[in-house]
Design an enzyme around this catalytic site. Sequence first.
Site, PDB file in Angstrom:
ATOM      1  N   LYS A   1       0.757  -1.134   0.002  1.00 16.87           N
ATOM      2  CA  LYS A   1       0.020  -0.050  -0.019  1.00 16.87           C
ATOM      3  C   LYS A   1       1.006   1.252  -0.018  1.00 16.87           C
ATOM      4  O   LYS A   1       1.459   1.654   0.908  1.00 16.87           O
ATOM      5  CB  LYS A   1      -0.959  -0.033   1.233  1.00 16.87           C
TER       6      LYS A   1
ATOM      7  N   GLU B   1      10.193   2.015   9.999  1.00 17.46           N
ATOM      8  CA  GLU B   1      11.284   2.695   9.707  1.00 17.46           C
ATOM      9  C   GLU B   1      10.736   3.980   9.824  1.00 17.46           C
ATOM     10  O   GLU B   1       9.898   4.479   9.077  1.00 17.46           O
ATOM     11  CB  GLU B   1      11.848   2.383   8.380  1.00 17.46           C
TER      12      GLU B   1
ATOM     13  N   CYS C   1      14.490  10.864   5.853  1.00 14.63           N
ATOM     14  CA  CYS C   1      14.909  10.783   7.125  1.00 14.63           C
ATOM     15  C   CYS C   1      16.359  10.431   7.568  1.00 14.63           C
ATOM     16  O   CYS C   1      16.545  10.847   8.634  1.00 14.63           O
ATOM     17  CB  CYS C   1      13.940   9.705   7.869  1.00 14.63           C
TER      18      CYS C   1
ATOM     19  N   GLU D   1      11.657  16.921  13.024  1.00 20.17           N
ATOM     20  CA  GLU D   1      11.866  16.720  11.692  1.00 20.17           C
ATOM     21  C   GLU D   1      11.236  17.465  10.826  1.00 20.17           C
ATOM     22  O   GLU D   1      10.071  17.512  10.898  1.00 20.17           O
ATOM     23  CB  GLU D   1      11.435  15.186  11.511  1.00 20.17           C
TER      24      GLU D   1
HETATM   25  P1  ADP Z   1       3.656  11.240   6.272  1.00 19.43           P
HETATM   26  O1  ADP Z   1       2.953  12.153   7.404  1.00 19.43           O
HETATM   27  O2  ADP Z   1       5.157  11.459   5.905  1.00 19.43           O
HETATM   28  O3  ADP Z   1       2.942  11.172   5.061  1.00 19.43           O
HETATM   29  P2  ADP Z   1       2.325   8.852   7.163  1.00 19.43           P
HETATM   30  O4  ADP Z   1       3.116   8.159   8.330  1.00 19.43           O
HETATM   31  O5  ADP Z   1       1.296   9.453   7.552  1.00 19.43           O
HETATM   32  O6  ADP Z   1       3.701   9.819   6.791  1.00 19.43           O
HETATM   33  O7  ADP Z   1       2.468   7.948   5.858  1.00 19.43           O
HETATM   34  C1  ADP Z   1       3.103   6.826   5.693  1.00 19.43           C
HETATM   35  C2  ADP Z   1       2.286   5.570   5.218  1.00 19.43           C
HETATM   36  O8  ADP Z   1       1.465   5.337   6.245  1.00 19.43           O
HETATM   37  C3  ADP Z   1       1.605   6.108   3.907  1.00 19.43           C
HETATM   38  O9  ADP Z   1       1.178   4.918   2.896  1.00 19.43           O
HETATM   39  C4  ADP Z   1       0.308   6.235   4.576  1.00 19.43           C
HETATM   40  O10 ADP Z   1      -0.924   6.222   3.879  1.00 19.43           O
HETATM   41  C5  ADP Z   1       0.047   5.390   5.555  1.00 19.43           C
HETATM   42  N1  ADP Z   1      -0.616   5.514   6.908  1.00 19.43           N
HETATM   43  C6  ADP Z   1      -1.032   6.770   7.223  1.00 19.43           C
HETATM   44  N2  ADP Z   1      -2.156   6.519   8.233  1.00 19.43           N
HETATM   45  C7  ADP Z   1      -2.257   5.083   8.449  1.00 19.43           C
HETATM   46  C8  ADP Z   1      -3.026   4.350   9.263  1.00 19.43           C
HETATM   47  N3  ADP Z   1      -3.744   4.897  10.300  1.00 19.43           N
HETATM   48  N4  ADP Z   1      -2.837   2.994   9.295  1.00 19.43           N
HETATM   49  C9  ADP Z   1      -2.019   2.418   8.457  1.00 19.43           C
HETATM   50  N5  ADP Z   1      -1.364   3.292   7.286  1.00 19.43           N
HETATM   51  C10 ADP Z   1      -1.400   4.498   7.491  1.00 19.43           C
END
Ligand code: ADP
Length: 492
Positions: A176, A251, A285, A386
């Site tokens: 995903k 990570e 990062c 960050e």
């Molecule tokens: P950023 O803020 O840098 O976009 P995120 O941690 O929000 O970082 O996003 C990293 C990945 O995690 C993306 O693929 C995002 O769709 C996914 N993601 C965000 N929220 C959730 C959640 N509640 N459960 C699973 N995956 C998530």
Amino acid sequence: MSGFRFDRLFIGGEWVAPLDGGVRPSIDPSTGAPWGDVAFGGVRDIDRAVAAARDAFEGPWRRMPPWERAALLRRFADLYATQVDALAEVETRDNGRAIRESRGDISLHAQYYHWFASLADKLGGRTIPMDNSVHAFTTRHPVGVVGAITPWNVPMMAAAWKLGPALAAGCTVVLKPAEQTPASSLALARLFEEAGFPPGVVNVVPGDGPVAGAALVAHPDVAKISFTGEGATAKTILKAGADTLTRCTFELGGKAPHIIFADADIENAINAATGSAWALCGQSCALGSRVLVERSVYDRVVDAFKERAGQVRVGMPLDPATHMGPQAHQQQLDKTLSYVAIGKAEGAELVSGGQRIGGGDLAAGYFVEPTVFASVSAGMRIAQEEIFGPVAAIIPFEGEEEAVAIANSTPYGLAAGLWSGDTGRAHRVAARIEAGMVWVNTYRYIRWSTPYGGVKASGWGRENGIEGLDPFLETKTTIVSTTGQFPNPFQS
Ligand code: ADP
């Protein structure tokens, strides 16, 4: 190869329309305009992707001898190598990374897949010394269906780091990608299809994190989540996966110290530190976003940063001459600019940059100037948090003790760099830095064979290297009696 398509999900070897989501425009951050239509899946799409992955795991993938698995992965890697330019273009359109960087990065990935392929049929266990009454040994087995959740800054790299070891270990995968940059992962799906992977071994379902990502995490048939993203999301995932005891590796972010001692080769240190500050428009990062400089060479390094900031060619990311593209999306642009304001308010000296670039053909994109803050102190928010933008925070220090104290003063511990001409000092300081990776007299040298991952708030577990396979494997211990004798415990 032609035939990349982004308006369908890849599930069970088929290109299917989303059941729950829809098709949405993907935004090119250099123009702020849509450049393609991408399928977004929802909960039912994740359900069928996991079912396909589960079937593949229980069926053809598990039965396939590991050397055949390796051969498929090699075929995929060879195909990948022929598609570097095409994949780089897709990634650059989605996240705005300068094409020269995307190509450079993506041109390494085939070797990641090859390296993991070479390990697929060597995942043996060990025999355990016992007395002669038993023979004891271990074997290693894939954990099952893996949910790979990737971020928007380096979708192809994150996929290589997760899918290479997962597939080599014998797992099946639902990938995903991040909602901002989903297209390249669907291109990747096309290459898995072309390479002849059995249906369901790799499934790709773009979707919103809180919907598709959350559904993947909570799914009882997902054995493991391999996640790259923000710490706050990791905590949500950990809680959501608690009911199913889902294994997780994370990570997460970083605020890497890049330490320059006065006894270093200063020119090379400046090359590395400036390059790292602005690579990926600051959106990685492991970048050395905190530049720690020994006081006696501090002004020299600050002046060099200022001069180099003027040399960075910020421009349209598909132009091969461009050094630095835009921020990958509007939210990130806003976040970077807000940190510039925070830095100024905290009393740091803005030496260069700090503005959105508003003129000419860059006006509609999310471009920001390479930015340098000097006179930064370790406790300031711009030195602790960050930013993920092209913002270097240059912090002065006096001597080894202070360098180590400042280096270790953030919640993060992903990577660090240090420059010194004194070998003893380099080893002393490297040993004391709290980070999963330390570079000495170089920076951001990362390969398939070098374990990568964080300590503290930067994450759990390692990717790459032999260690990168561990999260995808379970160890089974088998103990076989050599006599078959088992005394009646109730006789006396
Ligand atoms: P950023 O803020 O840098 O976009 P995120 O941690 O929000 O970082 O996003 C990293 C990945 O995690 C993306 O693929 C995002 O769709 C996914 N993601 C965000 N929220 C959730 C959640 N509640 N459960 C699973 N995956 C998530």
